[in-house]
Enzyme design. Structure first.
Site, PDB file in Angstrom:
ATOM      1  N   SER A 139       0.851  -1.189   0.000  1.00 54.86           N
ATOM      2  CA  SER A 139       0.000   0.000   0.000  1.00 54.86           C
ATOM      3  C   SER A 139       0.889   1.242   0.000  1.00 54.86           C
ATOM      4  CB  SER A 139      -0.835  -0.012   1.283  1.00 54.86           C
ATOM      5  OG  SER A 139      -1.437   1.246   1.511  1.00 54.86           O
ATOM      6  N   TYR A 152      -1.597   0.369  10.995  1.00 57.20           N
ATOM      7  CA  TYR A 152      -1.815  -0.104   9.615  1.00 57.20           C
ATOM      8  C   TYR A 152      -0.575   0.208   8.774  1.00 57.20           C
ATOM      9  CZ  TYR A 152      -3.542  -0.567   4.872  1.00 57.20           C
ATOM     10  OH  TYR A 152      -3.678  -0.933   3.554  1.00 57.20           O
TER      11      TYR A 152
HETATM   12  C1  8X3 Z   1      -4.944   1.575   1.332  1.00 66.63           C
HETATM   13  C2  8X3 Z   1      -4.597   2.955   0.930  1.00 66.63           C
HETATM   14  O1  8X3 Z   1      -4.277   5.397   1.511  1.00 66.63           O
HETATM   15  O2  8X3 Z   1      -5.828   4.144   2.907  1.00 66.63           O
HETATM   16  O3  8X3 Z   1      -3.879   0.800   1.735  1.00 66.63           O
HETATM   17  O4  8X3 Z   1      -3.473   3.755   3.124  1.00 66.63           O
HETATM   18  S1  8X3 Z   1      -4.545   4.082   2.185  1.00 66.63           S
END
Ligand code: 8X3
Length: 251
Positions: A139, A152
Site C-alpha cells: 500500500s 496499519y
Molecule cells: C490503502 C490505501 O491510503 O488508505 O492501503 O493507506 S490508504
C-alpha cells in the site's frame, strides 16, 4: 503446462478481481478467504468460465487453520507457481493514543503474520522447482505514515521489508518477488476501517475517482506476465487525483 495461482483474501475487492484476471489468463486457481458463501459463489463463477478452482476457507490469522488447509492441498502445495498475498485490512483509524489493542492485533495477525504463514508453506515447493512468483499486496501506507494510520502503516511497512527480504533470500532460486502498492481503491477497505460506518467510508472517496479493484488486478496481470528475466520489484499505483498518502484533489 497450466500454471497454478493461490490468491489469499479472494472473497472481495482486489483479491476477487485478481482471481478473475488470472482466470482469464488461464491459471488454475486456489482461492482462500474467511467467508464460505462468498468463496463458493466465486468458485462457481470461475468454474463457469472454465477455470479449475479449489477454495480453502480459513481465517488467515489462525495459523493452525492455515496449516491444516495447506496440508489438505497435499502434493499441490509443491506446485504453486504464483502466490498473491492479498489478504489484509485496516481495522481502525484511531490515533495511537486511543487505538484498540484488538484492532492492532487483527492487523498485525492478518497483514504480517498471515502473509508469513502462507508464504512459509509455499516457498519450499518453489525452491524445489527453482521457479515461482510471489506478489505481495502492499500500500502507499507501506511507504508513508499518515495521521491515524499508525499500526496499519507499520504493517504495510513490514510487508515492504518482507518483500525485499524475500527477494534477497530467494535470489539463488530464480523466484520472483514483487509488491504492488496502491493508493485509494474503492473496495470494502474503508467500510472495514470505519467498522461498518458507510458515511465515513464514502467520505474517503468523495469528490475524486479512486482506483477500482480491477485497476490493481490488471497491474498484477502485467507483473506476472513479464518474461522470465524481468521482475517488477514494486509498482506504486495511485488515482490521478491522489499525489501522496495525504495530498488528494477533490472537486
Ligand atoms: C490503502 C490505501 O491510503 O488508505 O492501503 O493507506 S490508504
Amino acid at each position: 503446462m497450466q500454471k497454478t495461482a493461490l490468491v489469499t483474501g479472494a472473497t472481495s475487492g482486489i483479491g476477487q478481481a485478481t482471481a478473475f484476471q488470472l482466470s482469464k489468463m488461464g491459471y488454475e486457481l486456489i482461492i482462500t478467504g474467511r467467508r464460505a458463501e462468498r468463496l463458493a459463489a466465486l468458485s462457481a463463477e470461475l468454474a463457469e468460465q472454465g477455470t479449475s478452482c479449489t477454495s480453502l476457507c480459513f481465517d488467515i490469522q489462525k495459523k493452525e487453520a492455515v496449516d491444516q488447509a495447506m496440508d489438505e492441498l497435499g502434493e499441490r502445495l509443491q506446485q504453486i507457481d504464483l502466490l498473491v498475498n492479498n489478504a489484509g485490512l485496516a481495522a481502525t483509524a484511531e490515533p495511537i493514543q486511543s487505538g484498540d489493542w484488538n484492532d492492532w492485533e487483527r492487523m498485525i495477525d492478518t497483514n504480517v503474520k498471515g502473509l508469513l504463514t502462507i508464504s512459509r508453506r509455499i516457498i519450499p515447493g518453489m525452491i524445489e522447482r527453482r521457479s515461482g512468483h510471489i506478489v505481495n499486496v502492499s500500500s502507499i501506507a507501506g511507504k508513508e505514515a499518515y495521521a491515524n494510520g499508525n499500526v496499519y502503516c507499520a504493517t504495510k511497512h513490514a510487508v515492504e521489508a518482507l518483500t525485499k527480504g524475500m527477494r534477497i533470500d530467494l535470489l539463488p532460486y530464480g523466484i520472483k518477488v514483487s509488491s504492488i502498492s496502491p493508493g485509494m481503491v474503492d473496495t470494502e477497505f474503508s467500510l472495514v476501517r470505519y467498522h461498518g460506518d458507510q458515511q465515513k467510508a464514502d467520505a474517503v472517496y468523495q469528490g475524486l475517482t479512486p482506483l477500482a479493484a480491477e485497476d490493481i488486478a490488471e497491474a498484477i496481470a502485467f507483473m506476472v506476465s513479464r518474461p522470465p528475466h524481468v521482475n517488477v520489484n514494486d509498482l506504486l499505483l495511485m488515482p490521478t487525483a491522489q499525489a501522496s498518502a495525504v495530498y488528494s484533489h477533490r472537486e
